[in-house]
Design an enzyme around this catalytic site. Sequence first.
Site, short mmCIF file in Angstrom:
data_model
loop_
_atom_site.label_atom_id
_atom_site.label_comp_id
_atom_site.label_asym_id
_atom_site.label_seq_id
_atom_site.Cartn_x
_atom_site.Cartn_y
_atom_site.Cartn_z
N ALA A 241 7.21 27.42 87.00
CA ALA A 241 5.90 28.24 87.67
C ALA A 241 4.89 27.12 87.98
CB ALA A 241 5.39 28.88 86.19
N LYS A 242 3.91 27.66 88.23
CA LYS A 242 2.72 26.95 88.95
C LYS A 242 2.05 26.14 88.07
CE LYS A 242 3.02 29.13 93.19
NZ LYS A 242 2.85 30.58 93.04
#
Length: 308
Positions: A241-242
């Site tokens: 994920a970011k």
Amino acid sequence: MNVAPHRGGGRFAPSPSGDLHLGNLRTALLAWLFARSTGRAFGIRIEDLDRVQPGAAERQLADLAALGLDWDGPVVRQSGRTPGHHAAIDRLTDAGLTYECFCTRREVQQAVTAPHGPMGAYPGTCRELTDAERAQRRALGRPAALRLRSRTTEFEIADEIHGVYRGVVDDFVLRRGDGVPAYNLAVVVDDADQGFDQVVRGDDLLPSTPRQAYLATLLGLEVPRYAHVPLVLNTSGQRLAKRDGAVTLGDRAALGETPQQVFSLLAGSLGYIASGPDELLRLFHPGQLPTRAWTFDPIDVVQPSRNP
Ligand code: GLU
């Protein structure tokens, strides 16, 4: 490689909710490779019925181009295709295959975690409402979603990577309470209308695929060939994920990494040494793909772009 042209197409269908991270970019690369290596066209559809971040679609396209991927025809936005979605919903309704559902999100969540019935399946709370009960709920002003009146509880698909996969088909949502077509409906209608007979995407979507394939058969549409590719994981084994750090092309550039270097990294994660798409396409063989997820450690692979 000399590949005979195929009349169908493959596609990448990102949701424009933010920048693509390495997991998304790897899936896009695989979708491109599967399409091109089988002589198919390759298209991009921006799935913007939900979660849109302004400017994200443009940045996603720029990143795909920076990696050297190309696509055929104009980029299509799903929001421009809603008349086709509603027409398909109307056909299902005319065939007696839909019903209104007045359950709130919370009620559905409570129902799907109930001990009976398959995991994640809607138990059909609103399926047998009488006309009077429906009128009563409408009068309360609750917006109704429209669900499929499924005639099966399971459906089987064939996947290039997972083989035969059998999964749950419940009375899933076709049109949300706010009137917007639901993803499972839109994706089926759009893939068929756009001539995409090959669907390559992350394997987090594998459990929804029997629903989509069954819906295609109800609508008289060809079921595409599927390849659900492994996700990229972070070092804790969760889906990348970011928040995991430098995971987008922009983040990598800030560390001095070029898109070509990121490309080589992605090719390496697939078991190949290649610095660009054409070189990789010559080597690519779907049967040799690693079937396990790739773990990416954002701080492990910083490569200097210049000599000191
Ligand atoms: N828009 C979906 C996503 O970004 C992908 C849908 C698909 O490829 O079918 O997760």
